[in-house]
Every structure is written in C-alpha cells, then in structure tokens.
Design a protein around this motif. Structure first.
Motif, mmCIF file in Angstrom:
data_model
loop_
_atom_site.group_PDB
_atom_site.id
_atom_site.type_symbol
_atom_site.label_atom_id
_atom_site.label_comp_id
_atom_site.label_asym_id
_atom_site.label_seq_id
_atom_site.Cartn_x
_atom_site.Cartn_y
_atom_site.Cartn_z
ATOM 1 N N ASP A 111 1.028 -1.225 -0.028
ATOM 2 C CA ASP A 111 -0.008 0.135 0.065
ATOM 3 C C ASP A 111 0.662 1.411 0.050
ATOM 4 O O ASP A 111 2.024 1.215 0.492
ATOM 5 N N GLU A 112 0.525 2.352 -0.414
ATOM 6 C CA GLU A 112 1.313 3.671 -0.539
ATOM 7 C C GLU A 112 1.241 4.217 0.837
ATOM 8 O O GLU A 112 1.773 5.169 1.291
ATOM 9 N N TYR A 113 0.287 3.952 2.011
ATOM 10 C CA TYR A 113 0.204 4.318 3.272
ATOM 11 C C TYR A 113 0.892 3.369 4.124
ATOM 12 O O TYR A 113 0.528 2.016 3.875
ATOM 13 N N VAL A 114 1.144 3.837 5.198
ATOM 14 C CA VAL A 114 1.627 2.844 6.420
ATOM 15 C C VAL A 114 0.961 3.327 7.664
ATOM 16 O O VAL A 114 0.749 4.578 7.687
ATOM 17 N N TYR A 115 1.054 2.452 8.667
ATOM 18 C CA TYR A 115 0.597 2.844 9.938
ATOM 19 C C TYR A 115 1.633 3.021 11.166
ATOM 20 O O TYR A 115 2.333 1.935 11.127
ATOM 21 N N ILE A 116 1.650 3.893 11.688
ATOM 22 C CA ILE A 116 2.903 4.041 12.767
ATOM 23 C C ILE A 116 2.184 4.496 14.098
ATOM 24 O O ILE A 116 1.160 5.037 14.066
ATOM 25 N N VAL A 117 2.845 4.221 15.225
ATOM 26 C CA VAL A 117 2.200 4.529 16.259
ATOM 27 C C VAL A 117 2.256 6.293 16.490
ATOM 28 O O VAL A 117 3.191 6.897 16.232
ATOM 29 N N ASP A 118 1.112 6.638 17.196
ATOM 30 C CA ASP A 118 0.927 8.115 17.179
ATOM 31 C C ASP A 118 1.558 8.667 18.550
ATOM 32 O O ASP A 118 0.745 8.765 19.443
ATOM 33 N N TYR A 119 2.865 8.890 18.670
ATOM 34 C CA TYR A 119 3.460 9.464 19.766
ATOM 35 C C TYR A 119 2.882 10.773 20.288
ATOM 36 O O TYR A 119 2.996 10.999 21.466
ATOM 37 N N GLU A 120 2.522 11.570 19.206
ATOM 38 C CA GLU A 120 1.990 12.821 19.685
ATOM 39 C C GLU A 120 0.825 12.861 20.451
ATOM 40 O O GLU A 120 0.548 13.432 21.606
#
Length: 84
Positions: free
Chosen positions: A35-44
């Motif tokens: 996919d052109e999108y990835v999921y990362i942990v939202d540290y903010e």
C-alpha cells in the motif's frame, strides 16, 4: 528439587524482564507493504494523553495495550527514517 525450581523460575523471570526493558520504544509499525500508506504509532497523541493524566487531580496511570496509530504516506515514513 524445589530450590532448583525456584532458582530456575527467578532466573527466567530476570531474563524476561531484561529482554522486555531493552526493547526499543520508537519502533514503527508498518502493516502493509504493498500500500502507499503505512501505519505508525501516534506518539504525539500518546504524549498528549500522558500529560493530561499527569496534570489531572485523580491518580490515574495509563498503560498502553493498543497504542493509537496514524496513517501516513510511505514517503513521509522514509523521510522520518532519514532524519534519525
């Protein structure tokens, strides 16, 4: 025999605690490679919620079982990795 079992259990527990504490806190969670999108942990968002729990009048501890994730473009992830 019970001394051996107790010693063995304590040794295994110590190894597990050291192993878990040495894990990196800034791992990126890439879930889809095509996919052109990835999921990362939202540290903010995590920092915002942790700050709110620290400044509240109630004694509430936050334990992240499923931390919040956000979807970003793969090019943004690669730019973030180059900055590190």
């Amino acid at each position: 025999m019970t001394r051996f079992n107790v010693t063995y259990a304590v040794a295994i527990s110590a190894i597990l605690v050291v192993g878990c504490s040495s894990k990196s806190d800034r791992d990126y969670l890439v879930q889809s490679s095509d996919d052109e999108y990835v999921y990362i942990v939202d540290y903010e968002k995590m920092a915002y919620i942790d700050e709110a729990s620290r400044t509240s009048h109630s004694n509430v501890d936050t334990y992240w079982v499923n931390p919040p994730v956000k979807r970003i473009k793969r090019s943004e992830l690669e730019a973030m990795r180059k900055k590190q």
